[in-house]
Design a protein around this motif. Structure first.
Motif, PDB file in Angstrom:
ATOM      1  N   HIS A 148       0.858  -1.191   0.000  1.00  0.00           N
ATOM      2  CA  HIS A 148       0.000   0.000   0.000  1.00  0.00           C
ATOM      3  C   HIS A 148       0.880   1.222   0.000  1.00  0.00           C
ATOM      4  O   HIS A 148       1.600   1.489   0.960  1.00  0.00           O
ATOM      5  CB  HIS A 148      -0.941  -0.022   1.207  1.00  0.00           C
ATOM      6  CG  HIS A 148      -1.879  -1.191   1.133  1.00  0.00           C
ATOM      7  ND1 HIS A 148      -2.921  -1.244   0.229  1.00  0.00           N
ATOM      8  CD2 HIS A 148      -1.889  -2.378   1.802  1.00  0.00           C
ATOM      9  CE1 HIS A 148      -3.542  -2.418   0.356  1.00  0.00           C
ATOM     10  NE2 HIS A 148      -2.934  -3.116   1.296  1.00  0.00           N
ATOM     11  N   PHE A 149       0.831   1.938  -1.113  1.00  0.00           N
ATOM     12  CA  PHE A 149       1.720   3.097  -1.269  1.00  0.00           C
ATOM     13  C   PHE A 149       1.311   4.239  -0.342  1.00  0.00           C
ATOM     14  O   PHE A 149       0.126   4.413  -0.035  1.00  0.00           O
ATOM     15  CB  PHE A 149       1.684   3.564  -2.730  1.00  0.00           C
ATOM     16  CG  PHE A 149       2.493   2.689  -3.652  1.00  0.00           C
ATOM     17  CD1 PHE A 149       3.848   2.931  -3.854  1.00  0.00           C
ATOM     18  CD2 PHE A 149       1.898   1.612  -4.304  1.00  0.00           C
ATOM     19  CE1 PHE A 149       4.588   2.115  -4.703  1.00  0.00           C
ATOM     20  CE2 PHE A 149       2.635   0.792  -5.149  1.00  0.00           C
ATOM     21  CZ  PHE A 149       3.987   1.054  -5.351  1.00  0.00           C
ATOM     22  N   SER A 150       2.326   5.011   0.048  1.00  0.00           N
ATOM     23  CA  SER A 150       2.092   6.123   0.983  1.00  0.00           C
ATOM     24  C   SER A 150       1.283   7.229   0.307  1.00  0.00           C
ATOM     25  O   SER A 150       1.193   7.284  -0.916  1.00  0.00           O
ATOM     26  CB  SER A 150       3.439   6.699   1.424  1.00  0.00           C
ATOM     27  OG  SER A 150       4.095   7.248   0.303  1.00  0.00           O
ATOM     28  N   TYR A 194       3.277   9.371  -2.107  1.00  0.00           N
ATOM     29  CA  TYR A 194       3.443   8.714  -3.407  1.00  0.00           C
ATOM     30  C   TYR A 194       2.161   8.855  -4.238  1.00  0.00           C
ATOM     31  O   TYR A 194       2.188   9.225  -5.404  1.00  0.00           O
ATOM     32  CB  TYR A 194       3.781   7.230  -3.202  1.00  0.00           C
ATOM     33  CG  TYR A 194       3.818   6.450  -4.505  1.00  0.00           C
ATOM     34  CD1 TYR A 194       4.998   6.335  -5.239  1.00  0.00           C
ATOM     35  CD2 TYR A 194       2.663   5.843  -5.016  1.00  0.00           C
ATOM     36  CE1 TYR A 194       5.031   5.637  -6.440  1.00  0.00           C
ATOM     37  CE2 TYR A 194       2.690   5.142  -6.215  1.00  0.00           C
ATOM     38  CZ  TYR A 194       3.866   5.039  -6.919  1.00  0.00           C
ATOM     39  OH  TYR A 194       3.880   4.362  -8.098  1.00  0.00           O
ATOM     40  N   ASN A 227       1.750  12.282  -5.705  1.00  0.00           N
ATOM     41  CA  ASN A 227       2.698  12.464  -6.823  1.00  0.00           C
ATOM     42  C   ASN A 227       2.212  11.758  -8.083  1.00  0.00           C
ATOM     43  O   ASN A 227       2.340  12.262  -9.192  1.00  0.00           O
ATOM     44  CB  ASN A 227       4.070  11.890  -6.458  1.00  0.00           C
ATOM     45  CG  ASN A 227       4.802  12.796  -5.488  1.00  0.00           C
ATOM     46  OD1 ASN A 227       4.467  13.974  -5.378  1.00  0.00           O
ATOM     47  ND2 ASN A 227       5.778  12.243  -4.772  1.00  0.00           N
ATOM     48  N   LYS A 228       1.661  10.563  -7.869  1.00  0.00           N
ATOM     49  CA  LYS A 228       1.177   9.763  -9.002  1.00  0.00           C
ATOM     50  C   LYS A 228       0.031  10.493  -9.715  1.00  0.00           C
ATOM     51  O   LYS A 228      -0.001  10.561 -10.945  1.00  0.00           O
ATOM     52  CB  LYS A 228       0.715   8.395  -8.480  1.00  0.00           C
ATOM     53  CG  LYS A 228       0.088   7.505  -9.528  1.00  0.00           C
ATOM     54  CD  LYS A 228      -0.266   6.145  -8.913  1.00  0.00           C
ATOM     55  CE  LYS A 228      -1.181   5.351  -9.804  1.00  0.00           C
ATOM     56  NZ  LYS A 228      -1.526   4.041  -9.214  1.00  0.00           N
ATOM     57  N   PHE A 242       1.337  13.257 -11.747  1.00  0.00           N
ATOM     58  CA  PHE A 242       2.013  12.721 -12.936  1.00  0.00           C
ATOM     59  C   PHE A 242       0.971  12.401 -14.019  1.00  0.00           C
ATOM     60  O   PHE A 242       1.117  12.775 -15.177  1.00  0.00           O
ATOM     61  CB  PHE A 242       2.803  11.479 -12.547  1.00  0.00           C
ATOM     62  CG  PHE A 242       3.376  10.733 -13.724  1.00  0.00           C
ATOM     63  CD1 PHE A 242       4.517  11.192 -14.373  1.00  0.00           C
ATOM     64  CD2 PHE A 242       2.783   9.561 -14.188  1.00  0.00           C
ATOM     65  CE1 PHE A 242       5.049  10.512 -15.467  1.00  0.00           C
ATOM     66  CE2 PHE A 242       3.311   8.877 -15.271  1.00  0.00           C
ATOM     67  CZ  PHE A 242       4.447   9.350 -15.912  1.00  0.00           C
ATOM     68  N   LEU A 243      -0.113  11.704 -13.622  1.00  0.00           N
ATOM     69  CA  LEU A 243      -1.128  11.326 -14.604  1.00  0.00           C
ATOM     70  C   LEU A 243      -1.805  12.567 -15.204  1.00  0.00           C
ATOM     71  O   LEU A 243      -2.163  12.575 -16.380  1.00  0.00           O
ATOM     72  CB  LEU A 243      -2.172  10.403 -13.966  1.00  0.00           C
ATOM     73  CG  LEU A 243      -1.692   8.954 -13.764  1.00  0.00           C
ATOM     74  CD1 LEU A 243      -2.677   8.157 -12.937  1.00  0.00           C
ATOM     75  CD2 LEU A 243      -1.471   8.251 -15.117  1.00  0.00           C
ATOM     76  N   LYS A 248      -0.327  15.468 -15.612  1.00  0.00           N
ATOM     77  CA  LYS A 248       0.674  15.999 -16.549  1.00  0.00           C
ATOM     78  C   LYS A 248       0.603  15.233 -17.880  1.00  0.00           C
ATOM     79  O   LYS A 248       0.623  15.827 -18.951  1.00  0.00           O
ATOM     80  CB  LYS A 248       2.068  15.856 -15.924  1.00  0.00           C
ATOM     81  CG  LYS A 248       3.199  16.331 -16.815  1.00  0.00           C
ATOM     82  CD  LYS A 248       4.530  16.324 -16.086  1.00  0.00           C
ATOM     83  CE  LYS A 248       5.161  14.927 -16.080  1.00  0.00           C
ATOM     84  NZ  LYS A 248       6.479  14.895 -15.414  1.00  0.00           N
ATOM     85  N   VAL A 249       0.486  13.937 -17.765  1.00  0.00           N
ATOM     86  CA  VAL A 249       0.464  13.090 -18.968  1.00  0.00           C
ATOM     87  C   VAL A 249      -0.763  13.385 -19.825  1.00  0.00           C
ATOM     88  O   VAL A 249      -0.682  13.422 -21.055  1.00  0.00           O
ATOM     89  CB  VAL A 249       0.473  11.597 -18.564  1.00  0.00           C
ATOM     90  CG1 VAL A 249       0.144  10.707 -19.745  1.00  0.00           C
ATOM     91  CG2 VAL A 249       1.814  11.222 -17.986  1.00  0.00           C
ATOM     92  N   SER A 250      -1.904  13.592 -19.176  1.00  0.00           N
ATOM     93  CA  SER A 250      -3.122  13.717 -19.974  1.00  0.00           C
ATOM     94  C   SER A 250      -3.296  15.108 -20.583  1.00  0.00           C
ATOM     95  O   SER A 250      -4.003  15.256 -21.572  1.00  0.00           O
ATOM     96  CB  SER A 250      -4.343  13.356 -19.140  1.00  0.00           C
ATOM     97  OG  SER A 250      -4.351  14.148 -17.991  1.00  0.00           O
ATOM     98  N   TYR A 281       0.679   1.393 -14.983  1.00  0.00           N
ATOM     99  CA  TYR A 281       0.581   1.398 -13.512  1.00  0.00           C
ATOM    100  C   TYR A 281      -0.072   0.120 -13.020  1.00  0.00           C
ATOM    101  O   TYR A 281       0.381  -0.537 -12.096  1.00  0.00           O
ATOM    102  CB  TYR A 281      -0.260   2.594 -13.037  1.00  0.00           C
ATOM    103  CG  TYR A 281       0.571   3.815 -12.687  1.00  0.00           C
ATOM    104  CD1 TYR A 281       1.400   3.820 -11.557  1.00  0.00           C
ATOM    105  CD2 TYR A 281       0.526   4.963 -13.473  1.00  0.00           C
ATOM    106  CE1 TYR A 281       2.165   4.935 -11.241  1.00  0.00           C
ATOM    107  CE2 TYR A 281       1.283   6.072 -13.166  1.00  0.00           C
ATOM    108  CZ  TYR A 281       2.103   6.063 -12.044  1.00  0.00           C
ATOM    109  OH  TYR A 281       2.864   7.142 -11.727  1.00  0.00           O
ATOM    110  N   GLU A 300       9.614   3.511  -3.115  1.00  0.00           N
ATOM    111  CA  GLU A 300       8.492   4.267  -3.695  1.00  0.00           C
ATOM    112  C   GLU A 300       9.009   5.394  -4.589  1.00  0.00           C
ATOM    113  O   GLU A 300       8.480   5.651  -5.670  1.00  0.00           O
ATOM    114  CB  GLU A 300       7.607   4.846  -2.583  1.00  0.00           C
ATOM    115  CG  GLU A 300       6.757   3.795  -1.887  1.00  0.00           C
ATOM    116  CD  GLU A 300       5.679   4.402  -0.975  1.00  0.00           C
ATOM    117  OE1 GLU A 300       5.691   5.647  -0.773  1.00  0.00           O
ATOM    118  OE2 GLU A 300       4.833   3.634  -0.478  1.00  0.00           O
ATOM    119  N   GLN A 356       8.258   5.978  -8.667  1.00  0.00           N
ATOM    120  CA  GLN A 356       7.848   7.224  -9.309  1.00  0.00           C
ATOM    121  C   GLN A 356       8.844   7.629 -10.401  1.00  0.00           C
ATOM    122  O   GLN A 356       8.460   8.011 -11.501  1.00  0.00           O
ATOM    123  CB  GLN A 356       7.721   8.326  -8.235  1.00  0.00           C
ATOM    124  CG  GLN A 356       7.122   9.626  -8.737  1.00  0.00           C
ATOM    125  CD  GLN A 356       5.754   9.408  -9.381  1.00  0.00           C
ATOM    126  OE1 GLN A 356       4.931   8.635  -8.894  1.00  0.00           O
ATOM    127  NE2 GLN A 356       5.515  10.070 -10.512  1.00  0.00           N
TER     128      GLN A 356
END
Lengths: 465, 179
Positions: free
Chosen positions: A32-34, A37, A40-41, A44-45, A47-49, B15, B37, B41
């Motif tokens: 389970h990511f913090s 994180y 940030n993810k 990022f998504l 930015k990508v879209s 992902y 982590e 990223q």
């Protein structure tokens, strides 16, 4: 680095690479990511879209695209019509099939051959695209080879009797009938090419004469290429220019008649097994037999024995029977076909050998295999060479047909260990026909390919009768 | 590679399949969840900057590319953490020519068969498996491996020899010339 060390390093690296891939794919418990994180993810998504992927066009590239469009426009007009062209030329018995197409395939999809119809009683050998009848496993049947097209592709067939072009399930196809005589009853005398226009592949089918035409036609009508992933894709070949360059003429190798490597029955021949352990090898006796009833049936190599039984050349009382043999003159497949030039009555024979192997080394000989076939050598001005006469059938199998104290199954040729100083007698034998006993030579425990008859370390025993 | 209508869809797909795997690969080197982590990223950032070329990759090549990127970034960070260690072996990452070659054939003529790899995986139990990977795949020194695995350098050296012997035993004489 030494060559060996470098090779070893390459192997270790390949192993490591592939194990690393396996490790990567191993199931782990879910992490389970913090929250840091996760946010940030999301950024990022986002930015990508929002960002358009940038493609820079240089002047040169714009020009190239312009030129390509000009060239391509005329062909695309015809795209709805025929975009491929078979060009078939037959020169005597040589058939050349050229396939031109104006379509550039990117081959960015993977395909698996799908057979929606398989003749009853036929089974596939593993996942090999080879099918044979249950009663005739590993022999005859039909096998398929897939070729990926690269724009201009040439196929060549020799020994072509005739051919016809037809359409099989919307696929332009060509059916070729060949005329060749191999020893044995099974002839792969029909070849079919099917063109899969949409996918850019040609399927080649080799069909043996034990498959009825109605059956193979039905099979080909129901064959298709199904899209799949790379891992499950059917293996395909890519035509290279050298593939059909034609066979190099066979080389003749000669063994001088007075060679010191030729020994007689009774001679103790000094040789090394596996280059390390010294042994003395002696053929004590060689007998040509007409009846095998006194021999233990369990010591026969089942392939040869069953084949002769099927052909009714071994009677129930062990008597070896005569048969009619056709003599064949091989053609070159271009100007000439194989033809029958004579027929004669020959007898089935069995050559029974008693051999001793004496271990002269200080170590037990393990994993010793007796697998050398009998060689048939003919005398000529230049020396002894492998007999070339072609016939439609001979009991000579090119294998060891009889071996006592043999191993089981695939290890038929494996012999028991031989202790230091031990002298072991072995009984073995070969089926031949009555034209062959005068030409018989036995290689002495030789495990490399035999091509040059006078190769270093290759000892022969002349057991001609 | 499946056709994804938008870049976002493509990355969501990546992902979905690889996020956990990248994390665990990085963790195996770094032994630190926050850093693993961060690496996860960073790998995605890297994929984005190489997007024009990886778009053309098929699934298998994309996977190989991701594994390699994760490896390189993890090792770099690990080395930053451990500047005190004097390296006994030079560490270099070789650019693999197949990396951007989208062709099925480089999986056909491999030196080592699937069966052999399967046998090696079966026989190479922990800790030998990881010692082998750390040495050969990640290019770490015995000292570094000892640190990651919390054992002695001499032990690691022995374990690596043993691992090599297991690999050789499975692959046998064909590749190694006559014994």
């Amino acid at each position: 680095m030494e060559k060996n060390e470098k090779h070893e390093q390459e192997i270790l690296e390949e192993v490591a690479n592939r194990i690393a891939e396996e490790e990567f794919d191993k199931e782990q418990e879910i992490h389970h990511f913090s929250s840091t994180y996760q946010s940030n993810k999301q950024n990022f998504l986002k930015k990508v879209s929002t960002k358009k992927s940038k493609t820079k066009f240089g002047l040169k590239r714009v020009l190239m695209i312009a030129i390509i469009s000009i060239v391509l426009i005329p062909t695309t007009i015809y795209a709805s019509k025929e975009i491929y062209q078979w060009i078939v030329t037959k020169n005597n018995y040589e058939l050349n099939l050229s396939l031109y197409d104006n379509k550039k395939y990117n081959h960015d999809h993977f395909y698996k051959l799908k057979f929606d119809y398989i003749p009853i009683d036929m089974i596939e050998d593993g996942d090999s695209n080879k099918f044979s009848y249950k009663g005739n496993l590993d022999s005859g049947g039909i096998s398929f080879v897939l070729w990926q097209l690269s724009g201009k592709d040439d196929f060549k067939e020799l020994y072509t009797k005739d051919y016809k072009e037809l359409t099989i399930n919307h696929h332009p196809s060509i059916v070729i009938k060949k005329n060749m005589m191999n020893s044995g009853d099974i002839q792969f005398d029909t070849i079919v090419y099917l063109f899969f226009e949409k996918e850019g592949y040609v399927l080649q089918a080799y069909i043996s004469n034990d498959v009825k035409e109605s059956e193979w036609k039905k099979m080909l009508e129901k064959v298709s290429l199904g899209e799949t992933n790379e891992k499950d894709a059917t293996h395909y070949g890519i035509l290279s220019k050298d593939l059909f360059k034609g066979k190099q003429p066979e080389k003749n190798y000669y063994l001088p008649k007075n060679s010191s490597n030729i020994h007689k029955i009774g001679d103790a021949v000094n040789t090394k097994v596996y280059d390390t352990q010294e042994v003395l090898f002696t053929v004590k006796s060689a007998t040509v037999m007409d009846n095998i009833k006194l021999l233990d049936k369990n010591n026969f190599n089942s392939n040869s024995y069953e084949q002769l039984k099927d052909k009714q050349l071994i009677a129930n009382d062990g008597e070896l029977l005569p048969f009619n043999q056709k003599i064949i003159k091989k053609g070159d497949g271009i100007q000439t076909l194989d033809e029958v030039v004579g027929e004669r009555k020959v007898k089935t024979k069995f050559v029974y050998l008693t051999v001793t192997i004496e271990n002269k080394s200080k170590k037990t000989i393990k994993d010793l295999y007796f697998q050398n076939r009998l060689y048939l050598l003919e005398d000529s001005k230049k020396g002894l060479s492998v007999a070339k006469e072609e016939v439609d059938f001979t009991p000579y199998s090119g294998e060891v047909d009889y071996l006592d104290r043999h191993g089981e199954g695939k290890s038929f040729y494996k012999m028991p260990d031989i202790k230091p100083g031990e002298k072991r007698a072995i009984k073995l034998g070969y089926f031949v026909d009555s034209t062959q006993p005068s030409k018989m030579f036995l290689p002495v425990l030789y495990y490399d390919d035999i091509e040059k008859l006078d190769a270093k370390g290759l000892e022969w025993i002349d057991i001609g009768q | 590679m499946k056709n994804h209508r938008t870049d976002k869809e493509f990355f969501e797909y990546v992902y979905d399949i690889y996020e956990q795997k990248i994390f665990y690969q990085a963790l195996s080197i770094l032994n630190n969840k926050e850093q693993a982590e961060d690496i996860t990223q960073e790998v995605f950032e890297q994929l984005y900057s190489d997007f024009e070329s990886i778009k053309k990759f098929n699934d298998l090549h994309l996977k190989k590319f991701i594994i390699k990127t994760t490896k390189n970034k993890s090792i770099d960070l690990y080395r930053k953490n451990n500047t005190r260690i004097k390296y006994l072996e030079t560490y270099k990452t070789k650019k693999n020519n197949n990396e951007e070659d989208n062709n099925v054939n480089d999986y056909v003529d491999k030196m080592i068969s699937e069966q052999e790899i399967l046998d090696i995986s079966k026989q190479l139990k922990e800790p030998y498996l990881h010692v082998f990977l750390y040495r050969v795949y990640y290019g770490l020194s015995n000292k570094e491996i000892a640190k990651i695995m919390d054992s002695k350098e001499a032990t690691v050296r022995k374990q690596f020899e043993r691992a090599k012997n297991i690999v050789k035993k499975v692959i046998g004489g064909i590749h190694y010339g006559k014994e």
